[in-house]
Design a protein around this motif. Sequence first.
Motif, PDB file in Angstrom:
ATOM      1  N   LEU A   1     -53.251   7.234  11.748  1.00 45.69           N
ATOM      2  CA  LEU A   1     -53.819   7.487  10.427  1.00 45.69           C
ATOM      3  C   LEU A   1     -53.155   8.704   9.783  1.00 45.69           C
ATOM      4  O   LEU A   1     -52.931   8.734   8.566  1.00 45.69           O
ATOM      5  CB  LEU A   1     -55.328   7.711  10.555  1.00 45.69           C
ATOM      6  CG  LEU A   1     -56.191   7.420   9.329  1.00 45.69           C
ATOM      7  CD1 LEU A   1     -56.068   5.960   8.904  1.00 45.69           C
ATOM      8  CD2 LEU A   1     -57.650   7.759   9.625  1.00 45.69           C
ATOM      9  N   GLU A   2     -52.836   9.702  10.581  1.00 43.82           N
ATOM     10  CA  GLU A   2     -52.157  10.885  10.062  1.00 43.82           C
ATOM     11  C   GLU A   2     -50.772  10.532   9.516  1.00 43.82           C
ATOM     12  O   GLU A   2     -50.280  11.177   8.587  1.00 43.82           O
ATOM     13  CB  GLU A   2     -52.018  11.933  11.173  1.00 43.82           C
ATOM     14  CG  GLU A   2     -53.331  12.541  11.622  1.00 43.82           C
ATOM     15  CD  GLU A   2     -53.151  13.475  12.804  1.00 43.82           C
ATOM     16  OE1 GLU A   2     -52.001  13.871  13.078  1.00 43.82           O
ATOM     17  OE2 GLU A   2     -54.158  13.814  13.460  1.00 43.82           O
ATOM     18  N   LYS A   3     -50.149   9.512  10.093  1.00 42.22           N
ATOM     19  CA  LYS A   3     -48.784   9.129   9.693  1.00 42.22           C
ATOM     20  C   LYS A   3     -48.769   7.939   8.722  1.00 42.22           C
ATOM     21  O   LYS A   3     -47.696   7.432   8.388  1.00 42.22           O
ATOM     22  CB  LYS A   3     -47.971   8.755  10.940  1.00 42.22           C
ATOM     23  CG  LYS A   3     -47.832   9.865  11.967  1.00 42.22           C
ATOM     24  CD  LYS A   3     -46.994   9.432  13.157  1.00 42.22           C
ATOM     25  CE  LYS A   3     -47.704   8.381  13.987  1.00 42.22           C
ATOM     26  NZ  LYS A   3     -46.945   8.020  15.217  1.00 42.22           N
ATOM     27  N   TYR A   4     -49.932   7.514   8.277  1.00 40.98           N
ATOM     28  CA  TYR A   4     -50.016   6.285   7.473  1.00 40.98           C
ATOM     29  C   TYR A   4     -49.098   6.349   6.248  1.00 40.98           C
ATOM     30  O   TYR A   4     -49.046   7.350   5.529  1.00 40.98           O
ATOM     31  CB  TYR A   4     -51.449   6.035   7.029  1.00 40.98           C
ATOM     32  CG  TYR A   4     -51.571   4.881   6.061  1.00 40.98           C
ATOM     33  CD1 TYR A   4     -51.409   3.568   6.496  1.00 40.98           C
ATOM     34  CD2 TYR A   4     -51.815   5.116   4.705  1.00 40.98           C
ATOM     35  CE1 TYR A   4     -51.491   2.512   5.614  1.00 40.98           C
ATOM     36  CE2 TYR A   4     -51.912   4.068   3.816  1.00 40.98           C
ATOM     37  CZ  TYR A   4     -51.738   2.763   4.275  1.00 40.98           C
ATOM     38  OH  TYR A   4     -51.809   1.716   3.384  1.00 40.98           O
ATOM     39  N   ASP A   5     -48.384   5.261   6.052  1.00 40.40           N
ATOM     40  CA  ASP A   5     -47.457   5.132   4.918  1.00 40.40           C
ATOM     41  C   ASP A   5     -47.718   3.796   4.251  1.00 40.40           C
ATOM     42  O   ASP A   5     -47.507   2.738   4.864  1.00 40.40           O
ATOM     43  CB  ASP A   5     -46.014   5.213   5.422  1.00 40.40           C
ATOM     44  CG  ASP A   5     -44.995   5.208   4.282  1.00 40.40           C
ATOM     45  OD1 ASP A   5     -45.367   4.856   3.135  1.00 40.40           O
ATOM     46  OD2 ASP A   5     -43.817   5.529   4.543  1.00 40.40           O
ATOM     47  N   ASP A   6     -48.196   3.829   3.009  1.00 41.38           N
ATOM     48  CA  ASP A   6     -48.543   2.568   2.329  1.00 41.38           C
ATOM     49  C   ASP A   6     -47.319   1.739   1.957  1.00 41.38           C
ATOM     50  O   ASP A   6     -47.452   0.615   1.458  1.00 41.38           O
ATOM     51  CB  ASP A   6     -49.410   2.837   1.095  1.00 41.38           C
ATOM     52  CG  ASP A   6     -48.724   3.736   0.074  1.00 41.38           C
ATOM     53  OD1 ASP A   6     -47.514   4.010   0.235  1.00 41.38           O
ATOM     54  OD2 ASP A   6     -49.393   4.151  -0.888  1.00 41.38           O
ATOM     55  N   GLN A   7     -46.131   2.274   2.187  1.00 42.29           N
ATOM     56  CA  GLN A   7     -44.915   1.511   1.923  1.00 42.29           C
ATOM     57  C   GLN A   7     -44.467   0.702   3.140  1.00 42.29           C
ATOM     58  O   GLN A   7     -43.527  -0.099   3.044  1.00 42.29           O
ATOM     59  CB  GLN A   7     -43.777   2.461   1.504  1.00 42.29           C
ATOM     60  CG  GLN A   7     -44.091   3.264   0.248  1.00 42.29           C
ATOM     61  CD  GLN A   7     -44.364   2.375  -0.955  1.00 42.29           C
ATOM     62  OE1 GLN A   7     -43.584   1.466  -1.256  1.00 42.29           O
ATOM     63  NE2 GLN A   7     -45.487   2.636  -1.620  1.00 42.29           N
ATOM     64  N   LYS A   8     -45.127   0.910   4.264  1.00 42.04           N
ATOM     65  CA  LYS A   8     -44.760   0.208   5.488  1.00 42.04           C
ATOM     66  C   LYS A   8     -45.747  -0.899   5.802  1.00 42.04           C
ATOM     67  O   LYS A   8     -46.902  -0.875   5.349  1.00 42.04           O
ATOM     68  CB  LYS A   8     -44.685   1.199   6.663  1.00 42.04           C
ATOM     69  CG  LYS A   8     -43.580   2.230   6.528  1.00 42.04           C
ATOM     70  CD  LYS A   8     -43.521   3.125   7.763  1.00 42.04           C
ATOM     71  CE  LYS A   8     -42.402   4.158   7.651  1.00 42.04           C
ATOM     72  NZ  LYS A   8     -42.345   5.050   8.834  1.00 42.04           N
TER      73      LYS A   8
END
Length: 513
Positions: free
Chosen positions: A391-398
């Motif tokens: 969740l800390e690394k979440y990227d909505d582009q991935k």
Amino acid sequence: MNIENIQQPFIKKFPGDFSGNTMQRNTPKVLFSTVNPVGFDHPQLIAFNKKLSEEIGLGKFEEKDLDFLVGNNLPENIKTYSTVYAGHQFGNWAGQLGDGRAILAGEITNSSGQKNEVQWKGAGATPYSRHADGRAVLRSSLREYLMSEAMFHLGIPTTRALSLAFTGEDVVRDIMYNGNPQYEKGAVIIRTAESFLRFGHFELMSAQQEYKTLQELTDFTIENYFKEIQSEGNQKYKDFFESVCRRTADLMVEWYRVGFVHGVMNTDNMSVLGLTIDYGPYSMMDEYNLNFTPNTTDLPGRRYAFGRQAQISQWNLWQLANALHPLIKDEKFLEDILNDYGSYFWESHDKMLCKKFGFDELQSGDEDFFTRWQSLMQDLQLDYTLFFNELEKYDDQKDLRLQFENVSYTFLNDEKISRLEDFIKDYQFRLEKNIISKEKSLEIMHKTNPKFILRNYLLYQCIEEINAGKTEMLEKLTHALENPYHTIYPEFSAKRPSDYDDISGCSMLSCSS
């Protein structure tokens, strides 16, 4: 080491049995019995905690100190003893229990005036061994040595571990209690704590109607470990009980923060100082499951399951309240404090969850959000620690499936991915209500969510390696647990491999040790 500075204030203060007799027996009207460690002819050091030794005032280790670490050839100034207490085990009154294989050397004071008790575990039988041999095996000893230190570095109140050594003996244990006993390598640890006093010490004195000793024990505890309490009369005992309740609730919140499951929360395993104590069939949470218990003895009732730990701690506090009632003499006060326990715990718990998610404060609607999150975690069998790391690394582009497929213990089909997408949208919407910046939010998450937890399968691997004469994994795990909020070894920050799902000691454990 400076073992000549070890003192015995406890045995000078309270009535005890100085016979040195290790025969298992009842010892009414005493709080301790003197007993000598059994001694081991061929010990071998496995690990020594240099930093802790310096911190508590024992100083540097020398080769000659190995004798002390296993209880051999002790100096005359050390009179070793074990304490007696009682307890409720799995909800039933068990009567007299006590330090079955824990033997206290005494208390050491460091240069700052801080005091710590020093105690062997696995150094032989005591009057409270309940017909056991008082020994311990490598398997359980290594687990306690590493896990107590892991909890300390996670920032959680706990006993700590000074040393771990082979005894040179083989010990017979029936690991699954199924009539298949086997020889295992014997081991002994030294553990330390400000105090090892438990709920059960107070329960026994009260049950035996030894009210004078109960009062003296409570006064001793307040004077030495609750210095913030300055009140007099029975208000002093009220303040003491309220403080124990707060410390216990705070400890439960910390367990939930990192996903620790104790496995056997009997009242004799509850510290009045609010420390994590007695590392038996514990586990760190892999896949999130409120009904998970790591203790085979706890099946099928799951009394000590992950989701019930706060409730059980409150139940245990009720038993402590009954024990202290002869001093407090105020039923309404005790009932009010215990009834308020739940409110205090849940408020603290939800504030903790806010930090795990990076929220700046608890807001209206957050309780519903947390409930939906719990349902998602269980239904998708998501790894508790890795979920927050991702969740800390979440990227909505991935691609969402690629981001979370290594976090789940089940296949994430389209329906499950859809649920996860909906939750992430809710989460992003909730984050927008923060007053703090995104960078500050991530900083809070980084400080709250560990990157490394000491999973049971890693401990299993380490035990196997040490049994084979290797120490590389022990050294790596020690380094990793000292830096739990950083990814030191990426291979350790991964979900449990499926190969370990059904191996005893990797998910479920017995009380055998």
